[in-house]
Scaffold this motif. Structure first.
Motif, short mmCIF file in Angstrom:
data_model
loop_
_atom_site.label_atom_id
_atom_site.label_comp_id
_atom_site.label_asym_id
_atom_site.label_seq_id
_atom_site.Cartn_x
_atom_site.Cartn_y
_atom_site.Cartn_z
N THR A 299 -7.79 3.42 -1.43
CA THR A 299 -7.23 4.02 -2.45
C THR A 299 -8.46 4.88 -3.28
OG1 THR A 299 -7.92 2.00 -3.96
CG2 THR A 299 -5.67 2.20 -3.21
N LEU B 260 -2.19 -6.08 3.22
CA LEU B 260 -1.84 -5.33 1.87
C LEU B 260 -0.50 -5.94 1.18
CD1 LEU B 260 -3.09 -1.96 2.23
CD2 LEU B 260 -4.08 -3.53 0.89
N ARG C 73 -8.54 -2.91 -0.14
CA ARG C 73 -7.48 -2.07 -1.01
C ARG C 73 -8.38 -0.94 -1.96
NH1 ARG C 73 -5.57 -1.41 -6.09
NH2 ARG C 73 -7.02 -2.57 -7.01
#
Length: 235
Positions: A92, A134, A88
């Motif tokens: 990001t 995710l 993650r």
């Protein structure tokens, strides 16, 4: 046991995001990974650090913990063979929002950011697997948040035991289920948001009612249906 050097021989092959790659593509992945061994208590990465790739668990259990604004540490999730970590934050481009620590001897492959992004752009199956991962992580987080708001400590403990049954349970000859994971009472308490003393009291009550048993440090689920009723979950 000697650590497999090839993804094709990984003990967790079939459970990870790279499982649908062809043999040649797995060979490319082999060239771009680093196999690391961690002892109990060693960290893979630390909250606040910058991500340089992702981690793919081959064997062992790893706890992901987060320190809140109040300075208290809580266990976000427990990862096992086939799980990936750090994905993650990587996608990001944020700093790690949690810390990953080995709960026992573990073998983990590290794959650098540049190769992973290239692989995802070229292989839709890997991209979909990561998106699926995710999504599951988000779903688990939403379920946990809902549980904290809607259930009391006894119900949350029952739910935790059932989650551990699904992820780490081994069925015994008598039909009971042994939890093949070693969690301290403090770790279990942080997972359901309660004090250590409260957790110990409810575990004792579950034992007295015959819902669970204990062999050494190992917990055994004796009455799954009754636990499901306490957790307000369908059996």
């Amino acid at each position: 046991m000697k650590t497999p050097t090839k993804c094709e021989q990984c003990p967790s092959k079939g459970d990870g995001v790279f499982c649908e790659l062809e043999e040649m593509e797995l060979g490319e992945l082999d060239k771009h990974k680093v196999i690391n061994k961690y002892k109990k208590g060693q960290t893979l990465f630390v909250q606040g650090n910058h991500p340089f790739g992702i981690y793919c668990v081959s064997t062992g259990n790893i706890k992901v913990t987060k320190v809140g604004a109040d300075g208290k540490e809580s266990i976000v999730r427990i990862c096992q063979g086939g799980d990936i970590l750090g994905h993650r934050s990587l996608f990001t481009e944020e700093q790690y929002t949690a810390t990953a620590t080995a709960m026992e001897e573990c073998e983990v492959c590290f794959i650098d950011k540049k190769f992973i992004l290239k692989l995802i752009s070229e292989k839709p199956s890997v991209s979909l697997s990561v998106i699926n991962k995710l999504s599951k992580d988000m779903g688990s987080a939403e379920t946990k948040l809902s549980s904290f708001h809607q259930k009391n400590v006894r119900e949350r403990l029952a739910e935790l035991l059932l989650v551990l049954r699904r992820t780490h349970g081994t069925k015994m000859e008598d039909g009971k289920v042994k939890l093949d994971i070693k969690l301290t009472r403090e770790e279990m308490a942080t997972m359901i948001g309660t004090a250590n003393e409260t957790l110990i009291r409810f575990i004792s009550e579950f034992k007295e009612e015959g819902l669970i048993e204990q062999s050494g440090k190992t917990l055994i689920i004796a009455k799954e249906k009754e636990l499901s009723e306490w957790a307000n979950l369908p059996y």
